[in-house]
Design a protein around this motif. Structure first.
Motif, PDB file in Angstrom:
ATOM      1  N   LEU A  33       0.836  -1.207   0.000  1.00  0.00           N
ATOM      2  CA  LEU A  33       0.000   0.000   0.000  1.00  0.00           C
ATOM      3  C   LEU A  33       0.869   1.255   0.000  1.00  0.00           C
ATOM      4  CD1 LEU A  33      -2.636  -1.232   2.593  1.00  0.00           C
ATOM      5  CD2 LEU A  33      -3.196  -0.486   0.273  1.00  0.00           C
ATOM      6  N   ALA A  34       1.880   1.259   0.875  1.00  0.00           N
ATOM      7  CA  ALA A  34       2.707   2.469   1.022  1.00  0.00           C
ATOM      8  C   ALA A  34       3.442   2.778  -0.272  1.00  0.00           C
ATOM      9  CB  ALA A  34       3.694   2.281   2.173  1.00  0.00           C
ATOM     10  N   ARG A  35       3.879   1.736  -0.970  1.00  0.00           N
ATOM     11  CA  ARG A  35       4.671   2.068  -2.160  1.00  0.00           C
ATOM     12  C   ARG A  35       3.806   2.569  -3.310  1.00  0.00           C
ATOM     13  NH1 ARG A  35       7.544  -3.610  -3.372  1.00  0.00           N
ATOM     14  NH2 ARG A  35       5.928  -4.735  -4.463  1.00  0.00           N
ATOM     15  N   ARG A  36       2.496   2.387  -3.187  1.00  0.00           N
ATOM     16  CA  ARG A  36       1.597   2.979  -4.193  1.00  0.00           C
ATOM     17  C   ARG A  36       0.933   4.242  -3.653  1.00  0.00           C
ATOM     18  NH1 ARG A  36      -1.753  -2.146  -6.060  1.00  0.00           N
ATOM     19  NH2 ARG A  36      -3.172  -0.479  -6.686  1.00  0.00           N
ATOM     20  N   GLY A  37       1.426   4.703  -2.515  1.00  0.00           N
ATOM     21  CA  GLY A  37       0.875   5.943  -1.952  1.00  0.00           C
ATOM     22  C   GLY A  37      -0.524   5.766  -1.400  1.00  0.00           C
ATOM     23  N   ALA A  91      -4.544 -15.291   4.286  1.00  0.00           N
ATOM     24  CA  ALA A  91      -3.932 -15.258   5.629  1.00  0.00           C
ATOM     25  C   ALA A  91      -4.216 -13.919   6.302  1.00  0.00           C
ATOM     26  CB  ALA A  91      -2.431 -15.518   5.527  1.00  0.00           C
ATOM     27  N   ALA A  92      -4.146 -12.834   5.524  1.00  0.00           N
ATOM     28  CA  ALA A  92      -4.418 -11.507   6.098  1.00  0.00           C
ATOM     29  C   ALA A  92      -5.881 -11.416   6.529  1.00  0.00           C
ATOM     30  CB  ALA A  92      -4.097 -10.421   5.080  1.00  0.00           C
ATOM     31  N   ARG A  93      -6.768 -12.001   5.710  1.00  0.00           N
ATOM     32  CA  ARG A  93      -8.199 -11.978   6.090  1.00  0.00           C
ATOM     33  C   ARG A  93      -8.414 -12.787   7.351  1.00  0.00           C
ATOM     34  NH1 ARG A  93     -10.420 -12.504   0.027  1.00  0.00           N
ATOM     35  NH2 ARG A  93     -10.733 -10.300  -0.354  1.00  0.00           N
ATOM     36  N   HIS A  94      -7.757 -13.926   7.421  1.00  0.00           N
ATOM     37  CA  HIS A  94      -7.884 -14.779   8.606  1.00  0.00           C
ATOM     38  C   HIS A  94      -7.358 -14.051   9.846  1.00  0.00           C
ATOM     39  CE1 HIS A  94      -6.593 -17.967  11.442  1.00  0.00           C
ATOM     40  NE2 HIS A  94      -7.751 -18.479  11.107  1.00  0.00           N
ATOM     41  N   ALA A  95      -6.268 -13.323   9.667  1.00  0.00           N
ATOM     42  CA  ALA A  95      -5.671 -12.621  10.812  1.00  0.00           C
ATOM     43  C   ALA A  95      -6.599 -11.508  11.298  1.00  0.00           C
ATOM     44  CB  ALA A  95      -4.312 -12.051  10.420  1.00  0.00           C
ATOM     45  N   GLY A  96      -7.354 -10.924  10.374  1.00  0.00           N
ATOM     46  CA  GLY A  96      -8.351  -9.918  10.769  1.00  0.00           C
ATOM     47  C   GLY A  96      -7.758  -8.624  11.288  1.00  0.00           C
ATOM     48  N   VAL A  97      -6.569  -8.275  10.848  1.00  0.00           N
ATOM     49  CA  VAL A  97      -5.952  -7.029  11.312  1.00  0.00           C
ATOM     50  C   VAL A  97      -6.358  -5.873  10.412  1.00  0.00           C
ATOM     51  CG1 VAL A  97      -3.776  -5.846  11.746  1.00  0.00           C
ATOM     52  CG2 VAL A  97      -3.968  -8.302  12.214  1.00  0.00           C
ATOM     53  N   LEU A 105      -7.317  -3.170  -2.147  1.00  0.00           N
ATOM     54  CA  LEU A 105      -6.471  -2.346  -3.025  1.00  0.00           C
ATOM     55  C   LEU A 105      -5.220  -3.087  -3.505  1.00  0.00           C
ATOM     56  CD1 LEU A 105      -6.639   0.978  -0.974  1.00  0.00           C
ATOM     57  CD2 LEU A 105      -7.781   0.494  -3.141  1.00  0.00           C
ATOM     58  N   VAL A 106      -4.802  -4.100  -2.734  1.00  0.00           N
ATOM     59  CA  VAL A 106      -3.573  -4.837  -3.111  1.00  0.00           C
ATOM     60  C   VAL A 106      -3.866  -6.338  -3.182  1.00  0.00           C
ATOM     61  CG1 VAL A 106      -1.879  -3.128  -2.329  1.00  0.00           C
ATOM     62  CG2 VAL A 106      -2.862  -4.704  -0.654  1.00  0.00           C
ATOM     63  N   ALA A 107      -5.140  -6.669  -3.414  1.00  0.00           N
ATOM     64  CA  ALA A 107      -5.567  -8.073  -3.344  1.00  0.00           C
ATOM     65  C   ALA A 107      -4.800  -8.956  -4.330  1.00  0.00           C
ATOM     66  CB  ALA A 107      -7.067  -8.174  -3.598  1.00  0.00           C
ATOM     67  N   ASP A 108      -4.611  -8.479  -5.553  1.00  0.00           N
ATOM     68  CA  ASP A 108      -3.947  -9.330  -6.550  1.00  0.00           C
ATOM     69  C   ASP A 108      -2.510  -9.635  -6.155  1.00  0.00           C
ATOM     70  OD1 ASP A 108      -6.248  -9.389  -7.949  1.00  0.00           O
ATOM     71  OD2 ASP A 108      -5.642  -7.854  -9.412  1.00  0.00           O
ATOM     72  N   GLU A 109      -1.823  -8.603  -5.679  1.00  0.00           N
ATOM     73  CA  GLU A 109      -0.426  -8.821  -5.280  1.00  0.00           C
ATOM     74  C   GLU A 109      -0.345  -9.773  -4.087  1.00  0.00           C
ATOM     75  OE1 GLU A 109       2.278  -5.055  -5.625  1.00  0.00           O
ATOM     76  OE2 GLU A 109       0.206  -4.393  -5.442  1.00  0.00           O
ATOM     77  N   LEU A 110      -1.273  -9.638  -3.154  1.00  0.00           N
ATOM     78  CA  LEU A 110      -1.249 -10.520  -1.978  1.00  0.00           C
ATOM     79  C   LEU A 110      -1.594 -11.955  -2.369  1.00  0.00           C
ATOM     80  CD1 LEU A 110      -3.003  -8.286   0.707  1.00  0.00           C
ATOM     81  CD2 LEU A 110      -0.598  -8.970   0.662  1.00  0.00           C
ATOM     82  N   ARG A 111      -2.561 -12.087  -3.271  1.00  0.00           N
ATOM     83  CA  ARG A 111      -2.979 -13.424  -3.691  1.00  0.00           C
ATOM     84  C   ARG A 111      -1.822 -14.173  -4.353  1.00  0.00           C
ATOM     85  NH1 ARG A 111      -7.270 -11.853  -6.599  1.00  0.00           N
ATOM     86  NH2 ARG A 111      -8.800 -11.734  -4.945  1.00  0.00           N
ATOM     87  N   ALA A 112      -0.941 -13.425  -4.985  1.00  0.00           N
ATOM     88  CA  ALA A 112       0.184 -14.056  -5.709  1.00  0.00           C
ATOM     89  C   ALA A 112       1.274 -14.563  -4.753  1.00  0.00           C
ATOM     90  CB  ALA A 112       0.771 -13.049  -6.684  1.00  0.00           C
ATOM     91  N   ILE A 113       1.212 -14.167  -3.487  1.00  0.00           N
ATOM     92  CA  ILE A 113       2.250 -14.622  -2.542  1.00  0.00           C
ATOM     93  C   ILE A 113       1.733 -15.868  -1.830  1.00  0.00           C
ATOM     94  CG2 ILE A 113       3.710 -13.969  -0.580  1.00  0.00           C
ATOM     95  CD1 ILE A 113       3.286 -11.020  -1.441  1.00  0.00           C
TER      96      ILE A 113
END
Ligand code: NAD
Length: 436
Positions: A33-37, A91-97, A105-113
């Motif tokens: 997120l930060a690197r895309r402002g 994993a981020a959704r499960h963590a619920g943070v 906003l960064v779903a595609d990049e996260l899904r690829a990891i």
């Protein structure tokens, strides 16, 4: 003199995270997120921090990220291991943070990891039944598989350099054993599946073999024993740890130096927490809690020096509790009750109620540590990097040295190390020259 050995931060920096849970995914999503402002990297010294250069009267304040050559956010490439197959988005959704408005906003990049299968012997983390795990004929074989993962990652991603930040679950408390005494003993222990060698140590050993600077964000035993330190030096790899200093311990190391500086006495410091994330669930196991407890308890003793001031701190009762309470998720609440006394021994009390968010406090530390341990490597530093103590509950030091816990001393040490890397004078705050 500027350290002429210091190499530039050219090319991509691979950031490997064993343990893609709440902390790791909050860190990764925040960087994306930060690197895309689209989000502010609040709490990150390497992003927002400044330091003074030269005399106060010169008025030179530099941004740390401009002052020392650090990997840019754009150059970070992420990967990790986990014992569950969820990609970083799940994993981020499960963590619920983080909220969906951020994750989307960064779903595609996260899904690829997608996590690589974990190296997991369940006896070290009793509350988890991992399904996404490697099969190995021995612990030595497990290390080889992890090394293979690291080499494949480097090749496929074309990274120039790689660092690892350990964010896996807290393991049962382990004492140093015979297999930790020398590199030979450790290698033998890997072949014979020595029970004193835990999952965390397998990752650490693989990283050291592959020349990957290693940071331990957990209280687990990783390389903090003679074999680990010797291997890090032999391989020329910097190490830092351990146990990220976030909520309650952060507050303790902010407050205790102040009380000590004013020589106010302490009878007791009772700390308790409720939290409901997976970390809390793991810590519900007494053996894992003990690893955390040991890490948390050492802090006050070093700051207060009861041996120097037995009348003020010699009988202080320090107790730490963590309660697993699922409704809270990652939104931890930490209470402190401090019993102190002043002039003529008159008693006072202080209560702190910190409604914090564990992973929100930890994520910027992961970013700073990834960048600074990479910087250390480019400065040809190897072994324990105690100038990074600022980030840890239980800082690693060279054998025979006491860890520094005072946040303000740690902050000065961090900044003076950066100054010295760039050939600038350390700032001592003596200030006599302004009056001469
Ligand atoms: N959040 C904080 O403020 C904070 C502060 C200090 C330390 N820590 C430590 O950081 C670690 C991570 O915290 P978290 O809140 O992200 O916990 P978490 O439970 O959300 O994440 C840990 C992840 O590690 C995985 N894991 C466990 N064993 C593994 C193995 N052998 N290989 C690969 N993956 C493995 C788990 O499946 C889980 O996804 C914990 O050890 C915690 O104690 C966190």
């Amino acid at each position: 003199m500027k350290d002429t050995q210091l190499k530039k931060a050219e090319g991509k920096l691979g950031v490997l995270v064993p343990g893609m849970g709440a902390v790791a995914t909050t860190f990764i999503a925040g960087c994306l997120l930060a690197r895309r402002g689209l989000g502010e990297p609040i709490g990150s010294v390497s992003e927002l921090g400044t330091l003074r250069v030269g005399k106060q009267t010169e008025g030179k304040i530099a941004r740390i990220r401009d002052f020392v050559p650090l990997a840019s956010l754009a150059d970070l490439t992420f990967a990790g291991w986990d014992i569950f197959p969820d990609d970083a988005l799940e994993a981020a959704r499960h963590a619920g943070v983080l909220e969906e408005k951020h994750l989307a906003l960064v779903a595609d990049e996260l899904r690829a990891i997608k996590p690589m299968p974990g190296a997991f012997y369940p006896e070290y983390v009793k509350r988890l039944n991992g399904t996404h795990v490697k099969r190995a004929s021995s612990k030595a074989d497990m290390v080889e598989q992890l090394r293979d993962d690291i080499r494949t990652f480097k090749r496929d991603q074309g990274v120039a350099r790689t660092v690892a930040i350990y964010c896996g679950s807290t393991e049962t408390y382990l004492e140093r054993a015979a297999c930790h005494q020398s590199i030979r003993d450790f290698n033998r222990g890997l072949l014979t599946n020595d029970p004193a060698i835990s999952n965390t140590q397998l990752y650490t050993w693989a990283c050291l073999h592959e020349g990957v600077p290693f940071v331990n964000g957990t209280p687990n035993l990783a390389a903090d024993f003679p074999a680990g330190l010797a291997f890090a030096r032999e391989q020329g790899v910097p190490l830092a740890g351990k146990d990220f200093k976030t909520g309650q311990t952060l507050m303790k190391t902010i407050l205790a130096p102040g009380l000590k500086a004013r020589l106010l006495g302490l009878n007791g410091w009772f700390s308790t927490n409720i939290l409901g994330n997976r970390d809390g669930e793991v810590l519900d196991d007494p053996a894992s809690f003990h690893a955390k407890e040991v890490s948390k308890l050492g802090v006050l003793e070093q700051i207060l020096e009861p041996e120097v001031h037995p009348n003020l701190y010699g009988t202080m009762h320090h107790k730490v509790r963590i309660e697993y309470y699922p409704p809270r998720g990652d939104a931890k609440e930490g209470w402190d009750n401090i019993d102190l006394f002043g002039w003529l021994g008159y008693p006072m009390q202080m209560k702190i109620d910190f409604l914090c968010r564990d992973s929100i406090l930890a994520a910027p530390l992961v970013l700073d540590l990834a960048r600074f341990i990479d910087l250390a490597s480019r400065a040809n530093l190897s072994g324990v990097q105690d100038w990074l103590s600022f980030y840890f509950k239980s800082p690693l030091t060279a054998p025979g040295l006491k860890a520094e816990h005072d946040l303000f001393v740690q902050n000065a040490q961090l900044k003076n190390t950066l100054r010295s890397m760039m050939g600038e004078e350390a700032i001592t705050h003596l200030g006599r020259e302004y009056y001469e």
